[in-house]
Design an enzyme around this catalytic site. Structure first.
Site, PDB file in Angstrom:
ATOM      1  N   ASP A   1      -4.504  -0.317  27.794  1.00 45.47           N
ATOM      2  CA  ASP A   1      -3.445   0.622  28.138  1.00 45.47           C
ATOM      3  C   ASP A   1      -3.422   1.862  27.247  1.00 45.47           C
ATOM      4  O   ASP A   1      -2.859   2.880  27.610  1.00 45.47           O
ATOM      5  CB  ASP A   1      -2.068  -0.061  28.125  1.00 45.47           C
ATOM      6  CG  ASP A   1      -1.789  -0.783  26.831  1.00 45.47           C
ATOM      7  OD1 ASP A   1      -2.589  -0.603  25.881  1.00 45.47           O
ATOM      8  OD2 ASP A   1      -0.790  -1.506  26.758  1.00 45.47           O
TER       9      ASP A   1
ATOM     10  N   MET B   1      -1.651  -0.802   9.021  1.00 43.91           N
ATOM     11  CA  MET B   1      -0.363  -1.079   8.363  1.00 43.91           C
ATOM     12  C   MET B   1       0.628   0.024   8.717  1.00 43.91           C
ATOM     13  O   MET B   1       0.231   1.107   9.172  1.00 43.91           O
ATOM     14  CB  MET B   1      -0.539  -1.195   6.848  1.00 43.91           C
ATOM     15  CG  MET B   1      -1.100   0.021   6.173  1.00 43.91           C
ATOM     16  SD  MET B   1      -1.340  -0.321   4.421  1.00 43.91           S
ATOM     17  CE  MET B   1      -2.316   1.069   3.939  1.00 43.91           C
TER      18      MET B   1
ATOM     19  N   SER C   1      -1.433   2.426  12.544  1.00 41.25           N
ATOM     20  CA  SER C   1      -2.621   2.939  13.251  1.00 41.25           C
ATOM     21  C   SER C   1      -3.710   1.876  13.183  1.00 41.25           C
ATOM     22  O   SER C   1      -3.729   1.053  12.259  1.00 41.25           O
ATOM     23  CB  SER C   1      -3.113   4.245  12.635  1.00 41.25           C
ATOM     24  OG  SER C   1      -3.868   3.982  11.483  1.00 41.25           O
TER      25      SER C   1
ATOM     26  N   THR D   1      -5.605   2.260   9.757  1.00 42.13           N
ATOM     27  CA  THR D   1      -5.003   1.776   8.497  1.00 42.13           C
ATOM     28  C   THR D   1      -4.534   0.331   8.622  1.00 42.13           C
ATOM     29  O   THR D   1      -4.457  -0.382   7.625  1.00 42.13           O
ATOM     30  CB  THR D   1      -3.800   2.652   8.100  1.00 42.13           C
ATOM     31  OG1 THR D   1      -2.837   2.569   9.156  1.00 42.13           O
ATOM     32  CG2 THR D   1      -4.209   4.101   7.892  1.00 42.13           C
TER      33      THR D   1
ATOM     34  N   GLU E   1       7.971  -6.175  17.210  1.00 47.22           N
ATOM     35  CA  GLU E   1       7.749  -6.897  15.951  1.00 47.22           C
ATOM     36  C   GLU E   1       8.623  -6.295  14.846  1.00 47.22           C
ATOM     37  O   GLU E   1       9.285  -7.009  14.091  1.00 47.22           O
ATOM     38  CB  GLU E   1       6.277  -6.805  15.511  1.00 47.22           C
ATOM     39  CG  GLU E   1       5.322  -7.614  16.343  1.00 47.22           C
ATOM     40  CD  GLU E   1       4.725  -6.825  17.492  1.00 47.22           C
ATOM     41  OE1 GLU E   1       5.310  -5.774  17.849  1.00 47.22           O
ATOM     42  OE2 GLU E   1       3.715  -7.266  18.057  1.00 47.22           O
TER      43      GLU E   1
ATOM     44  N   LYS F   1       3.779  -2.718   5.206  1.00 47.93           N
ATOM     45  CA  LYS F   1       3.563  -4.056   5.734  1.00 47.93           C
ATOM     46  C   LYS F   1       2.402  -3.955   6.732  1.00 47.93           C
ATOM     47  O   LYS F   1       2.227  -2.926   7.391  1.00 47.93           O
ATOM     48  CB  LYS F   1       4.820  -4.598   6.432  1.00 47.93           C
ATOM     49  CG  LYS F   1       5.249  -3.789   7.642  1.00 47.93           C
ATOM     50  CD  LYS F   1       6.461  -4.399   8.293  1.00 47.93           C
ATOM     51  CE  LYS F   1       6.671  -3.861   9.706  1.00 47.93           C
ATOM     52  NZ  LYS F   1       6.815  -2.406   9.835  1.00 47.93           N
TER      53      LYS F   1
ATOM     54  N   ASP G   1      -7.273  -9.042  25.542  1.00 49.89           N
ATOM     55  CA  ASP G   1      -6.515  -8.851  24.301  1.00 49.89           C
ATOM     56  C   ASP G   1      -5.651 -10.073  24.079  1.00 49.89           C
ATOM     57  O   ASP G   1      -5.197 -10.679  25.040  1.00 49.89           O
ATOM     58  CB  ASP G   1      -5.596  -7.634  24.446  1.00 49.89           C
ATOM     59  CG  ASP G   1      -6.312  -6.358  24.098  1.00 49.89           C
ATOM     60  OD1 ASP G   1      -7.216  -6.414  23.254  1.00 49.89           O
ATOM     61  OD2 ASP G   1      -5.965  -5.314  24.669  1.00 49.89           O
TER      62      ASP G   1
ATOM     63  N   ASP H   1      10.373   1.331  12.422  1.00 51.31           N
ATOM     64  CA  ASP H   1       9.413   0.647  13.299  1.00 51.31           C
ATOM     65  C   ASP H   1      10.112   0.244  14.603  1.00 51.31           C
ATOM     66  O   ASP H   1      10.985  -0.624  14.609  1.00 51.31           O
ATOM     67  CB  ASP H   1       8.870  -0.593  12.568  1.00 51.31           C
ATOM     68  CG  ASP H   1       7.699  -1.226  13.304  1.00 51.31           C
ATOM     69  OD1 ASP H   1       7.497  -0.881  14.475  1.00 51.31           O
ATOM     70  OD2 ASP H   1       7.002  -2.057  12.696  1.00 51.31           O
TER      71      ASP H   1
END
Lengths: 88, 698
Positions: free
Chosen positions: B536, B400, B395, B398, B367, B413, B326, B363
């Site tokens: 993970d 976003m 998710s 989506t 980030e 966003k 990743d 959120d």
């Protein structure tokens, strides 16, 4: 009226012992294998003694026969390892 | 964040390894005493039979013992001191078996010590079980079953593995991971809701649903694996066992049929000498060290804070051809931080900051927090009732996240394509400016997040990505070893290519979905390659199960840990690269010692055969000028026995690893261990012969 047949106690005990020994042999395979190996040695030893022109005495020919059987058993064991290595 | 005092810094999975504490250090006290005791216990034929080479030596020892008691047992023997010679041979053979058992016992002892240190973290504790009527009952942790619910308050130990149902608390996981900084556990989140038995709640309270029955928890499984209770032979070990059995059988047949030949050349040999010859010729060195090498490999992985579910997994690491990694957290530092807002469509920077703040207040990701931080630094404030707003979680589908504001407005966003779709679905239009900003951020190697409110695009958030230092060199090393690296990222193609180039990976897959992971693994495997990957999340579980080496993070979900064949207690995905090294080291060590063991045979031939059959005219082959047949046999056998304990440290520590190609490694090993294996015994046997002669043993 039918007459009952009774075995003497000693014979009953001997039969019982034999049955328990045979049961033990079924459960414990190694004593049986050793016993059979010794019997086989006793059977083969005279042939070994004859083949060596009687330079070996009876005990030595029996020991040599046993050694041959051990070598054979090791060979079989190594073949089993080769074909079923995951068992070891 | 400071790196000067790591113990005070918040937990950063993947942070500098040198700053981390280790799992509880295993105690090595009494290791060797226990190993000596175990070496005798391993003489039990039922245990000895598992090692074919050493079992043959063990049988040989017993026969040698018989001819020591009665030298004429198998025939009349000529010569003096036969009993002494046979006795010495018996003793040396016995020590050969004992040394091999000792090597295995030491390796097992180290594993057991590791297991004991883990066991120390697992203690029975009183749990506060929540009954169906809501009342609390205090029960022993061993009475808890899957599905039970327990309340764990600050200071208490979590009684078993489980999932957090409610509450938020800091949990000290240092007993398991060695990580001193506590981690936040809360329900709902894929990662943070999983708790491990044996860890301690240090603040607040959690309601936990138990997910493992007693004895089946994470630590219990780790203990049984490290202890070797579930150790089964790996494919390479099986192949080597077959090779050793074949060699042993060949030499057994040769020795068994040697007597007529010896009699023909009028050099009769005794049974004790035949046994010595057999033991000297069969590969006892690798036969004695084989299981120790395997156990030590598992142990090395465990010391590296990684738990492997089988030796097969460790070995597979050494054979891996492709690493699927990743980007975020593995190649780049986990925390992407918002660096800049780029306004578009005529919006002012302040407006963009305000909308970005509104879209990120729920959120909790690093980030998201960095976006709110940047927005607040730019003077943005929340001008709506937070309690009336709803957070929309990110998710993979989506791609976003955002916030549904009280008055019905929707702030989103996320990935540029996803936001474009959202704007269009709300009747808006996508301007060219968005693509320009998106490209600008991508070319800088950053992640562009588009920002919109309903059908109006506000701008692009520049999330800065930093490639972990030193990774480029590691990837170069892997390339030299023939391992291909593939980077997977949800980022767009331009960002992915910039990061891939900077990090030096061989290939990358941009805009990847979780399904892409499993696809790339299958595609590589269809080409006959072995694939390793890390993961993970629950959505990583299928790919972790599909990969030949699946490394799950300890901070990950139970599903990921169950699916993987390795679990990293430090939750550092970069470790996959180190695991490849450990796996290769295991394979190289086994190969090197096998080469050494077989090469040793040459010297033993030259030591024993010419001296025994000197009468047959091959005495000139006694190039070592060994004193007598007896001294030659004793010297070769003593060397054969002593080389096992001498090589134990190498078997346990592993051969020094160098990042070379398979061909280069083969050449190097043949040179060092092949040539060394030929030369070393010549010198050693000659020296032992001089010593044996000097002390009058032969």
């Amino acid at each position: 009226m039918k007459a009952k047949f009774f075995l003497p106690d000693t014979i009953v005990l001997i039969i019982e012992d034999l049955i328990s020994i045979s049961l033990e042999f079924r459960q414990r395979k190694w004593p049986l294998r050793l016993f059979l190996g010794l019997c086989l040695s006793v059977a083969i030893a005279p042939a070994v003694q004859a083949a060596t022109d009687n330079t070996l005495n009876r005990g030595q020919s029996l020991a040599l026969t046993l050694l041959g059987l051990v070598t054979l058993a090791l060979t079989v064991y190594l073949f089993v390892v080769m074909f079923q290595p995951e068992r070891f | 964040m400071t790196t000067q005092n790591p113990s005070r810094s918040p937990r950063v999975p993947g942070g500098p390894r040198e700053f981390r504490k280790h799992t509880p250090k295993p105690s090595m006290r009494g290791l060797y005493q226990r190993a000596i005791k175990d070496s005798f216990a391993k003489l039990d034929p039922r245990i000895a039979v598992r090692n074919p080479v050493m079992f043959v030596v063990w049988i040989g020892t017993l026969i040698a013992l018989l001819v020591t008691i009665n030298p004429n047992l198998f025939g009349t023997v000529q010569g003096d001191n036969q009993r002494l010679l046979n006795g010495l041979i018996t003793a040396i053979l016995f020590f050969t078996v004992l040394f091999a058992n000792f090597a295995e016992a030491v390796a097992e002892g180290r594993g057991k010590a590791q297991a004991d240190s883990l066991r120390a973290t697992r203690s029975d504790t009183i749990a506060r079980k929540v009954l169906p009527n809501g009342s609390i009952q205090e029960v022993n942790s061993t009475e808890l079953r899957r599905g039970d619910q327990v309340r764990v308050a600050a200071g208490a130990m979590i009684p078993a593995d489980g999932e957090v149902i409610s509450g938020i608390a800091s949990v000290d996981e240092s007993a398991i991971t060695g990580e001193s900084a506590p981690v936040l556990k809360q329900p709902g989140s894929d990662i943070a809701s999983s708790v491990t038995g044996g860890t301690r709640v240090i603040s607040d309270e959690l309601l936990i649903q138990i997910t493992a029955d007693p004895g089946k928890g994470f630590i219990d499984r780790m203990i049984s694996l490290v202890e070797g209770a579930e150790r089964s032979k790996t494919p390479n070990e099986i192949a080597l066992t077959v090779l050793l059995a074949v060699l042993t059988l060949v030499f057994l047949i040769v020795i068994a049929t040697l007597t007529p030949l010896a009699n023909y050349v009028q050099t009769p040999v005794t049974i004790a000498i035949l046994i010595s010859l057999l033991v000297a010729l069969i590969p006892t060195t690798i036969g004695g060290l084989l299981s120790a090498i395997g156990i030590a490999g598992m142990d090395r992985v465990a010391r590296f804070n990684v738990i492997a579910t089988s030796g097969r997994a460790v070995e597979a690491c050494g054979d891996v051809n492709t690493l699927v990694l990743d980007k975020t957290g593995t190649i780049t530092l986990g925390n992407r931080l918002a660096d800049e807002f780029i306004p578009i469509n005529g919006h002012a920077l302040q407006e963009v900051a305000k909308v970005a703040l509104a879209g990120s207040i729920f959120d909790e990701t690093p980030e998201g927090k960095s976006i709110t931080g940047l927005a607040e630094r730019l003077g943005a404030t929340v001008d709506f009732d937070r309690s009336a707003a709803t957070g929309v979680e990110f998710s993979a589908r989506t791609r976003m996240s955002g916030t549904d504001l009280p008055e019905g407005r929707e702030v989103r966003k996320g990935a540029v394509d996803a936001i474009k779709g959202f704007v269009r679905s709300r009747g808006g239009e996508v301007s060219q400016e968005l693509d320009v900003a998106y490209e600008r951020v991508s070319r800088l190697g950053g992640t562009p997040l588009a920002l919109c409110q309903d059908n109006d695009l506000y701008g692009v958030i520049y999330l800065k990505d930093i490639v972990k230092p030193g990774l480029r060199e590691r990837f170069d090393q892997l390339r030299r070893m023939g391992v291909r690296t593939i980077m997977l990222t949800g980022d767009n193609r331009i960002t992915a290519s910039v990061i891939a180039q900077e990090a030096g990976v061989d290939d990358f897959i941009a805009e990847a979905t979780p399904e892409d992971k499993i696809d790339v693994i299958r595609s590589e495997q269809s080409q006959g390659k072995l694939v390793a990957m890390t993961g993970d999340g629950t959505n990583d579980a299928p790919a972790l199960a599909q990969a030949n080496v699946g490394l799950a993070m300890n901070s990950g979900t139970q599903a990921a840990k169950e699916a993987a064949n390795m679990v990293d207690l430090d939750s550092d995905p970069t470790k996959l690269i180190d695991l490849v090294t450990i796996g290769k080291q295991l394979l190289i060590t086994r190969g090197a010692l096998t080469t050494f063991s077989i090469a040793n045979d040459i010297a033993k031939y030259f030591a024993i055969i010419p001296t025994i059959f000197a009468a047959a005219g091959i005495g000139s082959l006694n190039i070592m000028r060994l004193t007598s047949p007896q001294s030659a046999i004793l010297s070769a056998l003593i060397y054969n026995a002593l080389i096992i304990p001498v090589l134990i440290p190498l078997a346990l520590k592993g051969v020094q690893f160098r990042p070379l190609t398979a061909d280069q490694l083969l050449q190097r090993n043949i040179l060092i261990y092949g040539l060394g294996g030929i030369i070393a015994p010549f010198i050693a046997i000659k020296l032992i012969d001089l010593l044996v002669t000097a002390i009058g043993l032969a």
